[in-house]
Design a protein around this motif. Structure first.
Motif, mmCIF file in Angstrom:
data_model
loop_
_atom_site.group_PDB
_atom_site.id
_atom_site.type_symbol
_atom_site.label_atom_id
_atom_site.label_comp_id
_atom_site.label_asym_id
_atom_site.label_seq_id
_atom_site.Cartn_x
_atom_site.Cartn_y
_atom_site.Cartn_z
ATOM 1 N N GLN A 57 -13.809 32.197 -31.597
ATOM 2 C CA GLN A 57 -14.604 32.876 -32.630
ATOM 3 C C GLN A 57 -14.599 34.388 -32.363
ATOM 4 O O GLN A 57 -14.311 34.832 -31.256
ATOM 5 N N PRO A 58 -14.979 35.198 -33.354
ATOM 6 C CA PRO A 58 -15.036 36.651 -33.136
ATOM 7 C C PRO A 58 -16.081 37.019 -32.072
ATOM 8 O O PRO A 58 -17.160 36.437 -32.017
ATOM 9 N N ILE A 59 -15.722 37.982 -31.227
ATOM 10 C CA ILE A 59 -16.637 38.486 -30.202
ATOM 11 C C ILE A 59 -17.679 39.391 -30.850
ATOM 12 O O ILE A 59 -18.841 39.375 -30.475
ATOM 13 N N GLY A 60 -17.252 40.176 -31.793
ATOM 14 C CA GLY A 60 -18.145 41.116 -32.475
ATOM 15 C C GLY A 60 -17.767 42.548 -32.144
ATOM 16 O O GLY A 60 -17.627 42.917 -30.985
ATOM 17 N N LYS A 61 -17.580 43.309 -33.181
ATOM 18 C CA LYS A 61 -17.160 44.708 -33.019
ATOM 19 C C LYS A 61 -18.197 45.514 -32.248
ATOM 20 O O LYS A 61 -17.847 46.299 -31.365
ATOM 21 N N MET A 62 -19.473 45.294 -32.535
ATOM 22 C CA MET A 62 -20.522 46.058 -31.842
ATOM 23 C C MET A 62 -20.501 45.764 -30.341
ATOM 24 O O MET A 62 -20.645 46.664 -29.525
ATOM 25 N N ARG A 63 -20.320 44.503 -29.980
ATOM 26 C CA ARG A 63 -20.242 44.133 -28.549
ATOM 27 C C ARG A 63 -19.034 44.792 -27.899
ATOM 28 O O ARG A 63 -19.123 45.310 -26.796
ATOM 29 N N LEU A 64 -17.905 44.785 -28.583
ATOM 30 C CA LEU A 64 -16.692 45.378 -28.032
ATOM 31 C C LEU A 64 -16.791 46.892 -27.919
ATOM 32 O O LEU A 64 -16.246 47.480 -26.987
ATOM 33 N N MET A 65 -17.484 47.509 -28.848
ATOM 34 C CA MET A 65 -17.649 48.960 -28.758
ATOM 35 C C MET A 65 -18.555 49.317 -27.582
ATOM 36 O O MET A 65 -18.379 50.347 -26.948
ATOM 37 N N ALA A 66 -19.512 48.449 -27.266
ATOM 38 C CA ALA A 66 -20.400 48.685 -26.127
ATOM 39 C C ALA A 66 -19.729 48.293 -24.812
ATOM 40 O O ALA A 66 -19.951 48.938 -23.780
ATOM 41 N N PHE A 67 -18.918 47.229 -24.834
ATOM 42 C CA PHE A 67 -18.250 46.733 -23.631
ATOM 43 C C PHE A 67 -16.821 46.345 -24.010
ATOM 44 O O PHE A 67 -16.537 45.185 -24.301
ATOM 45 N N PRO A 68 -15.910 47.310 -24.028
ATOM 46 C CA PRO A 68 -14.561 47.082 -24.548
ATOM 47 C C PRO A 68 -13.741 46.027 -23.799
ATOM 48 O O PRO A 68 -12.771 45.521 -24.336
ATOM 49 N N ARG A 69 -14.141 45.684 -22.572
ATOM 50 C CA ARG A 69 -13.384 44.691 -21.800
ATOM 51 C C ARG A 69 -13.845 43.261 -22.071
ATOM 52 O O ARG A 69 -13.301 42.316 -21.499
ATOM 53 N N ALA A 70 -14.826 43.086 -22.942
ATOM 54 C CA ALA A 70 -15.365 41.750 -23.202
ATOM 55 C C ALA A 70 -14.270 40.813 -23.700
ATOM 56 O O ALA A 70 -13.459 41.182 -24.544
ATOM 57 N N THR A 71 -14.283 39.587 -23.172
ATOM 58 C CA THR A 71 -13.322 38.577 -23.603
ATOM 59 C C THR A 71 -14.015 37.350 -24.182
ATOM 60 O O THR A 71 -13.352 36.450 -24.671
ATOM 61 N N LEU A 72 -15.354 37.333 -24.082
ATOM 62 C CA LEU A 72 -16.124 36.192 -24.570
ATOM 63 C C LEU A 72 -17.172 36.653 -25.573
ATOM 64 O O LEU A 72 -17.748 37.737 -25.421
ATOM 65 N N CYS A 73 -17.440 35.804 -26.569
ATOM 66 C CA CYS A 73 -18.542 36.084 -27.486
ATOM 67 C C CYS A 73 -19.851 35.908 -26.719
ATOM 68 O O CYS A 73 -19.862 35.370 -25.607
ATOM 69 N N MET A 74 -20.954 36.343 -27.280
ATOM 70 C CA MET A 74 -22.247 36.262 -26.584
ATOM 71 C C MET A 74 -22.615 34.817 -26.236
ATOM 72 O O MET A 74 -23.112 34.552 -25.147
ATOM 73 N N THR A 75 -22.365 33.890 -27.128
ATOM 74 C CA THR A 75 -22.712 32.485 -26.878
ATOM 75 C C THR A 75 -21.957 31.952 -25.661
ATOM 76 O O THR A 75 -22.554 31.349 -24.767
ATOM 77 N N CYS A 76 -20.659 32.188 -25.606
ATOM 78 C CA CYS A 76 -19.848 31.705 -24.479
ATOM 79 C C CYS A 76 -20.194 32.445 -23.194
ATOM 80 O O CYS A 76 -20.220 31.847 -22.114
ATOM 81 N N LYS A 77 -20.476 33.743 -23.294
ATOM 82 C CA LYS A 77 -20.852 34.513 -22.107
ATOM 83 C C LYS A 77 -22.165 33.991 -21.535
ATOM 84 O O LYS A 77 -22.306 33.827 -20.315
ATOM 85 N N GLN A 78 -23.141 33.719 -22.384
ATOM 86 C CA GLN A 78 -24.421 33.188 -21.910
ATOM 87 C C GLN A 78 -24.233 31.814 -21.289
ATOM 88 O O GLN A 78 -24.831 31.506 -20.262
ATOM 89 N N ARG A 79 -23.386 31.002 -21.878
ATOM 90 C CA ARG A 79 -23.102 29.671 -21.324
ATOM 91 C C ARG A 79 -22.469 29.814 -19.941
ATOM 92 O O ARG A 79 -22.817 29.083 -19.021
ATOM 93 N N GLU A 80 -21.533 30.747 -19.811
ATOM 94 C CA GLU A 80 -20.866 30.966 -18.524
ATOM 95 C C GLU A 80 -21.847 31.434 -17.451
ATOM 96 O O GLU A 80 -21.785 31.002 -16.309
ATOM 97 N N GLU A 81 -22.771 32.302 -17.826
ATOM 98 C CA GLU A 81 -23.735 32.839 -16.859
ATOM 99 C C GLU A 81 -24.753 31.799 -16.411
ATOM 100 O O GLU A 81 -25.305 31.908 -15.323
ATOM 101 N N ARG A 82 -24.994 30.787 -17.216
ATOM 102 C CA ARG A 82 -25.938 29.728 -16.845
ATOM 103 C C ARG A 82 -25.356 28.791 -15.804
ATOM 104 O O ARG A 82 -26.083 28.084 -15.124
#
Length: 136
Positions: free
Chosen positions: A110-135
């Motif tokens: 799914q799309p990561i989101g332009k706003m997230r990428l502009m804040a953290f250009p190295r992001a490879t995961l969307c927020m949902t997947c990133k939160q799942r990974e951190e748990r």
């Protein structure tokens, strides 16, 4: 990238398409981070090389000195490894931009989101997947 290629990158519903200027800003930030990481790694690897050569056989050093040197060397190895990982993330992001896959979550597609990428250009995961990974 041309305007058409920038606009072809995925965005989250409700976000405006990427503009050439926005993408150029992200690329410039990634290139700046890449240059910083390369310079940092060069300096750290030289320092680490000195620590490795200085480890010696312990002659003339008490146990506390040897322990401190060992701790410092381990810390430097951790820092260098972390910076190498960061550099790999930067290079992967630049590659994804070149291939037109920048902004697609590597886990769910799914799309990561332009706003997230502009804040953290190295992001490879969307927020949902990133939160799942951190748990985990």
């Amino acid at each position: 990238m041309s305007q058409i290629e920038a606009q072809a990158l995925v965005v989250v519903d409700g976000e405006d398409p990427w503009t050439e200027e926005e993408l150029a800003e992200v690329i410039a930030e990634l290139r700046e981070q890449q240059g910083h990481s390369l310079a940092f790694l060069t300096a750290q690897e030289a320092e680490l090389s000195g620590l490795m050569k200085d480890s010696g056989d312990g002659a003339g050093h008490d146990q506390a000195d040897m322990g401190a040197t060992s701790f410092e060397r381990d810390h430097e190895l951790t820092v260098v490894s972390s910076e190498r990982d960061k550099l790999a993330q930067i290079e992967r992001a630049l590659g994804r931009i070149d291939h037109g896959t920048y902004g697609v979550c590597e886990s769910c597609g799914q799309p990561i989101g332009k706003m997230r990428l502009m804040a953290f250009p190295r992001a490879t995961l969307c927020m949902t997947c990133k939160q799942r990974e951190e748990r985990r």
